[in-house]
Scaffold this motif. Sequence first.
Motif, PDB file in Angstrom:
ATOM      1  N   THR A 118       1.416 -13.520 -17.442  1.00 10.65           N
ATOM      2  CA  THR A 118       2.446 -13.876 -17.493  1.00 10.65           C
ATOM      3  C   THR A 118       2.889 -13.311 -15.570  1.00 10.65           C
ATOM      4  N   GLU A 119       2.547 -12.311 -15.860  1.00  9.50           N
ATOM      5  CA  GLU A 119       2.731 -11.272 -13.906  1.00  9.50           C
ATOM      6  C   GLU A 119       1.730 -12.335 -12.959  1.00  9.50           C
ATOM      7  N   ARG A 120       0.422 -12.081 -13.814  1.00  5.77           N
ATOM      8  CA  ARG A 120      -0.618 -12.286 -12.080  1.00  5.77           C
ATOM      9  C   ARG A 120      -0.414 -13.902 -12.186  1.00  5.77           C
ATOM     10  N   SER A 121       0.362 -14.148 -13.049  1.00  2.41           N
ATOM     11  CA  SER A 121       0.430 -16.230 -12.492  1.00  2.41           C
ATOM     12  C   SER A 121       1.925 -16.285 -11.804  1.00  2.41           C
ATOM     13  N   MET A 122       2.807 -15.206 -12.151  1.00  3.04           N
ATOM     14  CA  MET A 122       4.546 -15.443 -11.321  1.00  3.04           C
ATOM     15  C   MET A 122       3.875 -15.246 -10.127  1.00  3.04           C
ATOM     16  N   LEU A 123       2.591 -13.942  -9.746  1.00  2.64           N
ATOM     17  CA  LEU A 123       3.407 -13.609  -8.569  1.00  2.64           C
ATOM     18  C   LEU A 123       1.753 -14.901  -7.437  1.00  2.64           C
ATOM     19  N   SER A 124       1.538 -15.446  -8.706  1.00  3.40           N
ATOM     20  CA  SER A 124       0.068 -16.101  -7.456  1.00  3.40           C
ATOM     21  C   SER A 124       0.713 -17.100  -7.378  1.00  3.40           C
ATOM     22  N   ALA A 125       2.583 -17.997  -8.178  1.00  2.00           N
ATOM     23  CA  ALA A 125       2.644 -18.784  -7.781  1.00  2.00           C
ATOM     24  C   ALA A 125       3.556 -18.697  -6.519  1.00  2.00           C
ATOM     25  N   LEU A 126       3.854 -17.468  -6.564  1.00  2.00           N
ATOM     26  CA  LEU A 126       4.622 -16.703  -5.236  1.00  2.00           C
ATOM     27  C   LEU A 126       3.651 -16.676  -4.167  1.00  2.00           C
ATOM     28  N   GLU A 127       2.896 -16.511  -3.648  1.00  2.00           N
ATOM     29  CA  GLU A 127       1.964 -16.042  -3.356  1.00  2.00           C
ATOM     30  C   GLU A 127       1.578 -17.654  -2.874  1.00  2.00           C
ATOM     31  N   ARG A 128       1.606 -19.119  -3.483  1.00  2.00           N
ATOM     32  CA  ARG A 128       1.594 -20.876  -2.819  1.00  2.00           C
ATOM     33  C   ARG A 128       2.765 -21.040  -2.332  1.00  2.00           C
ATOM     34  N   HIS A 129       3.860 -19.560  -2.389  1.00  2.00           N
ATOM     35  CA  HIS A 129       4.835 -20.526  -1.617  1.00  2.00           C
ATOM     36  C   HIS A 129       5.173 -19.668   0.199  1.00  2.00           C
ATOM     37  N   GLY A 130       4.394 -18.646   0.041  1.00  2.00           N
ATOM     38  CA  GLY A 130       4.302 -17.315   1.563  1.00  2.00           C
ATOM     39  C   GLY A 130       4.322 -16.323   1.042  1.00  2.00           C
ATOM     40  N   VAL A 131       4.888 -16.132  -0.178  1.00  2.00           N
ATOM     41  CA  VAL A 131       5.059 -14.767  -0.897  1.00  2.00           C
ATOM     42  C   VAL A 131       4.002 -13.762  -0.856  1.00  2.00           C
ATOM     43  N   ARG A 132       3.915 -12.871  -0.285  1.00  2.00           N
ATOM     44  CA  ARG A 132       2.862 -11.541  -0.233  1.00  2.00           C
ATOM     45  C   ARG A 132       3.648 -10.226  -0.986  1.00  2.00           C
ATOM     46  N   LYS A 133       2.957  -9.819  -1.854  1.00  2.00           N
ATOM     47  CA  LYS A 133       3.417  -8.125  -2.354  1.00  2.00           C
ATOM     48  C   LYS A 133       2.580  -7.526  -1.071  1.00  2.00           C
ATOM     49  N   LEU A 134       3.583  -6.653  -1.143  1.00  2.00           N
ATOM     50  CA  LEU A 134       2.806  -5.132  -0.814  1.00  2.00           C
ATOM     51  C   LEU A 134       2.004  -3.942  -1.112  1.00  2.00           C
ATOM     52  N   ASP A 135       1.332  -3.754  -0.788  1.00  2.00           N
ATOM     53  CA  ASP A 135       0.624  -2.368  -1.441  1.00  2.00           C
ATOM     54  C   ASP A 135       0.402  -1.819  -0.642  1.00  2.00           C
ATOM     55  N   PRO A 136       1.522  -0.389   0.003  1.00  2.00           N
ATOM     56  CA  PRO A 136       1.092   0.325   0.912  1.00  2.00           C
ATOM     57  C   PRO A 136       0.193   1.283   0.839  1.00  2.00           C
ATOM     58  N   LEU A 137      -0.131   1.863  -0.567  1.00  3.66           N
ATOM     59  CA  LEU A 137      -0.483   3.250  -1.003  1.00  3.66           C
ATOM     60  C   LEU A 137      -2.017   3.458   0.056  1.00  3.66           C
ATOM     61  N   GLY A 138      -1.673   4.611   0.984  1.00  2.00           N
ATOM     62  CA  GLY A 138      -2.646   5.431   1.188  1.00  2.00           C
ATOM     63  C   GLY A 138      -2.669   4.778   2.638  1.00  2.00           C
ATOM     64  N   GLU A 139      -1.797   3.668   3.587  1.00  2.76           N
ATOM     65  CA  GLU A 139      -1.864   3.583   4.631  1.00  2.76           C
ATOM     66  C   GLU A 139      -0.340   4.191   5.495  1.00  2.76           C
ATOM     67  N   LYS A 140      -0.219   4.031   6.306  1.00  2.00           N
ATOM     68  CA  LYS A 140       0.976   4.355   7.526  1.00  2.00           C
ATOM     69  C   LYS A 140       1.883   3.772   7.397  1.00  2.00           C
ATOM     70  N   PHE A 141       2.977   5.341   7.012  1.00  2.00           N
ATOM     71  CA  PHE A 141       4.470   4.649   6.665  1.00  2.00           C
ATOM     72  C   PHE A 141       4.723   3.756   7.836  1.00  2.00           C
ATOM     73  N   ASP A 142       5.667   2.525   7.471  1.00  2.00           N
ATOM     74  CA  ASP A 142       5.833   1.676   8.828  1.00  2.00           C
ATOM     75  C   ASP A 142       7.373   0.910   8.560  1.00  2.00           C
ATOM     76  N   PRO A 143       7.692   1.416   9.134  1.00  2.00           N
ATOM     77  CA  PRO A 143       9.582   1.201   8.809  1.00  2.00           C
ATOM     78  C   PRO A 143      10.023   0.087   8.884  1.00  2.00           C
ATOM     79  N   ASN A 144       9.108  -0.921   9.358  1.00  2.00           N
ATOM     80  CA  ASN A 144       9.466  -2.100   9.466  1.00  2.00           C
ATOM     81  C   ASN A 144       9.591  -3.132   8.071  1.00  2.00           C
TER      82      ASN A 144
END
Length: 210
Positions: A118-144
Amino acid sequence: MSDQAKDERTPDEAAAAEAQAEKIEGSIEGDYEALVRLLKENEELKDRALRAAAEMENLRRRTARDVQDARTYSAANFARDMLSVSDNLRRAIEAVTDEAKAAGGAGLASLIEGVEVTERSMLSALERHGVRKLDPLGEKFDPNFHQAMFEVPSPDVVANTVVHVAQSGYTIGDRVLRPAMVGIAKGGPKHVSEAPAEPGPVNEQAEKDA
């Protein structure tokens, strides 16, 4: 006409000739003034036409941009409301420990699998409408895109690196729908872009000139 011919004209003829000459001269001056006026009006009309064309082009661009924004961000409010549902699904999955999974048997395993689907299906539906999940683990901190919640002393990790994600963030189009809540490393080496510039080689010629 020769001077002799002029002298032979009667006073009336001379006056008529002079009047005709003045009329012709006045007509020429009037035509010139009319030409100047028409040229000026033509320039004004051309300027107005160019301004009108520029305004129409700007209006066309604004309208196209507004239509594109409406298409891209029309689901923003709905998507923002759905994030809490996605968060609850993730909390439900993470709340079940490995021991509980082992003791729960096939029934609990199927339930957890159903929640994950159900969670994966919801995330896929959101992504189809232009919503993208941010998973910044290991990335440089970006205040934006990230919101720092706490700092973690990590002398071996580059400073300001995201080392923990307390809550995932989301974007829609190029806008932040919700920043990622993160913990960042503190006390480690700086990022290359943050390091002070190293002094270059000594310019011996410049020292001699000095």
